[in-house]
Scaffold this motif. Sequence first.
Motif, PDB file in Angstrom:
ATOM      1  N   VAL A  60      57.849 -66.881  72.195  1.00 51.49           N
ATOM      2  CA  VAL A  60      58.818 -65.895  71.776  1.00 51.49           C
ATOM      3  C   VAL A  60      57.813 -64.993  72.003  1.00 51.49           C
ATOM      4  N   VAL A  61      58.741 -63.461  72.214  1.00 53.42           N
ATOM      5  CA  VAL A  61      58.295 -62.814  72.293  1.00 53.42           C
ATOM      6  C   VAL A  61      59.625 -61.639  72.493  1.00 53.42           C
ATOM      7  N   LEU A  62      59.337 -60.511  71.326  1.00 53.19           N
ATOM      8  CA  LEU A  62      60.464 -59.855  70.735  1.00 53.19           C
ATOM      9  C   LEU A  62      60.090 -58.445  70.800  1.00 53.19           C
ATOM     10  N   THR A  63      60.616 -57.322  72.043  1.00 51.79           N
ATOM     11  CA  THR A  63      60.370 -55.625  72.588  1.00 51.79           C
ATOM     12  C   THR A  63      61.166 -55.240  71.709  1.00 51.79           C
ATOM     13  N   SER A  64      60.848 -54.066  71.439  1.00 54.74           N
ATOM     14  CA  SER A  64      61.174 -52.710  70.418  1.00 54.74           C
ATOM     15  C   SER A  64      60.586 -51.780  71.018  1.00 54.74           C
ATOM     16  N   ASN A  65      61.977 -50.718  70.875  1.00 56.28           N
ATOM     17  CA  ASN A  65      61.800 -48.865  71.521  1.00 56.28           C
ATOM     18  C   ASN A  65      61.356 -48.749  69.950  1.00 56.28           C
ATOM     19  N   ARG A  66      62.151 -48.920  69.001  1.00 59.03           N
ATOM     20  CA  ARG A  66      61.917 -48.453  67.641  1.00 59.03           C
ATOM     21  C   ARG A  66      63.252 -47.467  67.966  1.00 59.03           C
ATOM     22  N   SER A  67      64.362 -47.782  67.860  1.00 60.47           N
ATOM     23  CA  SER A  67      65.229 -46.685  68.365  1.00 60.47           C
ATOM     24  C   SER A  67      66.028 -46.447  66.788  1.00 60.47           C
ATOM     25  N   ARG A  68      65.859 -47.690  66.060  1.00 63.80           N
ATOM     26  CA  ARG A  68      65.960 -48.141  65.151  1.00 63.80           C
ATOM     27  C   ARG A  68      64.838 -48.800  63.830  1.00 63.80           C
ATOM     28  N   GLU A  69      64.705 -49.164  63.248  1.00 61.98           N
ATOM     29  CA  GLU A  69      63.693 -49.828  62.391  1.00 61.98           C
ATOM     30  C   GLU A  69      64.738 -51.084  62.632  1.00 61.98           C
ATOM     31  N   LEU A  70      64.212 -51.848  62.170  1.00 63.41           N
ATOM     32  CA  LEU A  70      64.524 -53.911  62.281  1.00 63.41           C
ATOM     33  C   LEU A  70      64.211 -54.031  60.667  1.00 63.41           C
ATOM     34  N   HIS A  71      64.901 -55.184  60.172  1.00 60.45           N
ATOM     35  CA  HIS A  71      64.914 -55.550  58.786  1.00 60.45           C
ATOM     36  C   HIS A  71      63.455 -56.444  58.879  1.00 60.45           C
ATOM     37  N   ASP A  72      63.060 -56.159  57.651  1.00 62.57           N
ATOM     38  CA  ASP A  72      61.540 -56.729  56.846  1.00 62.57           C
ATOM     39  C   ASP A  72      61.692 -58.374  57.329  1.00 62.57           C
ATOM     40  N   ALA A  73      63.316 -58.880  57.219  1.00 58.19           N
ATOM     41  CA  ALA A  73      62.822 -60.489  57.209  1.00 58.19           C
ATOM     42  C   ALA A  73      63.026 -60.807  58.825  1.00 58.19           C
ATOM     43  N   LEU A  74      62.985 -59.909  59.486  1.00 57.07           N
ATOM     44  CA  LEU A  74      62.766 -60.232  61.466  1.00 57.07           C
ATOM     45  C   LEU A  74      61.207 -60.102  61.580  1.00 57.07           C
ATOM     46  N   ARG A  75      60.889 -58.798  60.864  1.00 59.24           N
ATOM     47  CA  ARG A  75      59.323 -58.885  60.935  1.00 59.24           C
ATOM     48  C   ARG A  75      58.489 -59.638  59.912  1.00 59.24           C
ATOM     49  N   ARG A  76      58.888 -60.107  59.232  1.00 58.82           N
ATOM     50  CA  ARG A  76      57.973 -61.452  58.108  1.00 58.82           C
ATOM     51  C   ARG A  76      57.541 -62.720  58.942  1.00 58.82           C
ATOM     52  N   ARG A  77      58.961 -62.506  59.981  1.00 54.28           N
ATOM     53  CA  ARG A  77      58.566 -63.900  60.375  1.00 54.28           C
ATOM     54  C   ARG A  77      58.112 -64.095  61.763  1.00 54.28           C
ATOM     55  N   CYS A  78      57.180 -62.682  61.838  1.00 53.42           N
ATOM     56  CA  CYS A  78      56.573 -62.090  63.774  1.00 53.42           C
ATOM     57  C   CYS A  78      54.808 -61.945  63.177  1.00 53.42           C
ATOM     58  N   LEU A  79      54.319 -62.357  64.437  1.00 56.38           N
ATOM     59  CA  LEU A  79      52.701 -61.637  65.020  1.00 56.38           C
ATOM     60  C   LEU A  79      53.523 -60.598  65.029  1.00 56.38           C
ATOM     61  N   TYR A  80      52.543 -58.664  65.346  1.00 51.89           N
ATOM     62  CA  TYR A  80      53.262 -57.630  65.279  1.00 51.89           C
ATOM     63  C   TYR A  80      52.078 -57.195  66.357  1.00 51.89           C
ATOM     64  N   ILE A 130      63.429 -61.748  74.687  1.00 56.73           N
ATOM     65  CA  ILE A 130      64.730 -60.927  73.901  1.00 56.73           C
ATOM     66  C   ILE A 130      64.389 -59.290  73.490  1.00 56.73           C
ATOM     67  N   ASP A 131      64.918 -59.211  74.661  1.00 55.63           N
ATOM     68  CA  ASP A 131      63.986 -57.435  74.870  1.00 55.63           C
ATOM     69  C   ASP A 131      65.027 -56.513  74.178  1.00 55.63           C
ATOM     70  N   GLU A 132      64.295 -54.731  73.910  1.00 55.42           N
ATOM     71  CA  GLU A 132      64.914 -55.209  73.035  1.00 55.42           C
ATOM     72  C   GLU A 132      66.287 -55.008  71.675  1.00 55.42           C
ATOM     73  N   ILE A 133      65.804 -55.385  70.789  1.00 53.12           N
ATOM     74  CA  ILE A 133      66.239 -56.100  69.661  1.00 53.12           C
ATOM     75  C   ILE A 133      66.412 -54.886  68.638  1.00 53.12           C
ATOM     76  N   ASP A 134      65.980 -53.153  68.788  1.00 51.80           N
ATOM     77  CA  ASP A 134      66.239 -52.567  68.341  1.00 51.80           C
ATOM     78  C   ASP A 134      67.508 -52.001  68.538  1.00 51.80           C
ATOM     79  N   ARG A 135      67.949 -52.368  70.195  1.00 51.42           N
ATOM     80  CA  ARG A 135      69.439 -51.962  70.752  1.00 51.42           C
ATOM     81  C   ARG A 135      70.647 -52.529  69.729  1.00 51.42           C
ATOM     82  N   ALA A 136      69.999 -54.003  69.487  1.00 50.80           N
ATOM     83  CA  ALA A 136      71.522 -54.491  68.604  1.00 50.80           C
ATOM     84  C   ALA A 136      71.277 -54.483  67.693  1.00 50.80           C
TER      85      ALA A 136
END
Length: 284
Positions: free
Chosen positions: A169-189, A130-136
Motif C-alpha cells: 500500500v502506497v498513500l500519497t498526499s500533497n498536504r492540502s490538509r493535515e491527515l489524522h494521527d490515527a492514519l499516520r500511525r499505521r504507515c511508514l512515512y 491511494i492517491d492524494e488522500i488529502d483530497r478526501a
Amino acid sequence: MNDPLEVSRRLDAADYLVDDGLAMAVFLSLRLGKPLLLEGEPGVGKTAAAKALALALDTPLIRLQCYEGLTAGEALYEWNYQRQLLAIRLAEARHERLADDDLFTAEFLQERPILKAVRHRGPTPPVLLIDEIDRADDEFEALLLEFLGEASVTVPELGTFTAARPPVVVLTSNRSRELHDALRRRCLYHWIEFPSPARAAEIVRRAVPGATHPLIASATELIGRIRKLELDKAPGLAETIDWVSALAAIGATELAPADMLSTIGTIAKTPDDRLVIAVALETP
C-alpha cells in the motif's frame, strides 16, 4: 527485495530514480508489510513511485484516486443493485420470493479498489495506490483504518475479508490538509524532496530521449531557480519533462529566450505565475 540497494536497482530498471532515503522507506515498507505514506510538493514523483514499484515487483497496480466526497461504496465495495433487481423479477416470474440473505451474497458484491486489493489472488500481492488522500474528507480516513491496520475489509452482510498476503500500500498526499494521527500511525512515512539538478537531468533524459544533453542540463538547472520564485504552483518534474518535450518538439537544442517564452505554458499554470516566470526568464 533483499535490501535498499536492490530496491534502487529494481526501480532504476523501471525508469524511476530514487535517493537513499526513499529506497530505504520502500524497502522497510516491503519487509515490514506496512503501508507507506509519501508526501511532498506536487510533481516530485509520488504517484510515479507507486507505478514504478508495481513494475519492479511485476505485479498489478490498483489505483484509488481520492477526491472530496469519496464514499465507501466507491473505495471499498458496493452492491450491484441492478443484478439484485433482476434476480427479484426473475424470482417473481417463478412465483418465488427472495429473502434479504439471498440478495446480499458474494454474487452481487462489486469490488472497488480496496476490496479488490484484499481479495487479490496471485503469486505476488498487488500494489494499491491511494492517491492524494488529502483530497478526501476526514471521514474517509476513518474508513481506511481497519484496512491499513489489518489488511481487511468488513462487509456487514458477509463478514470480514482478510488478505491472504497483504497488498503493498502506497498513500500519497500533497498536504492540502493535515491527515489524522490515527492514519499516520499505521504507515511508514517519507517526504520526497525535489531532485537535485543532476538527478532531475537524468530523469528528464530518460523521459525525453530525443532532447539534447545541453538542453536538458540547462532546463533542469533553470527550473531549480524558478522554484525559488514566489509562485502559486512551483513546477515539478512533470512540468519539467513537459517543458523539455515542448522545446525538443520545436527543434530547440539549447535554451533560447524566444523558445523559453513561447513554451512557458508548460511550466506556468496561473496568470500570475506566467508573469513572474516571464520576467525571470527575461532577466539575465
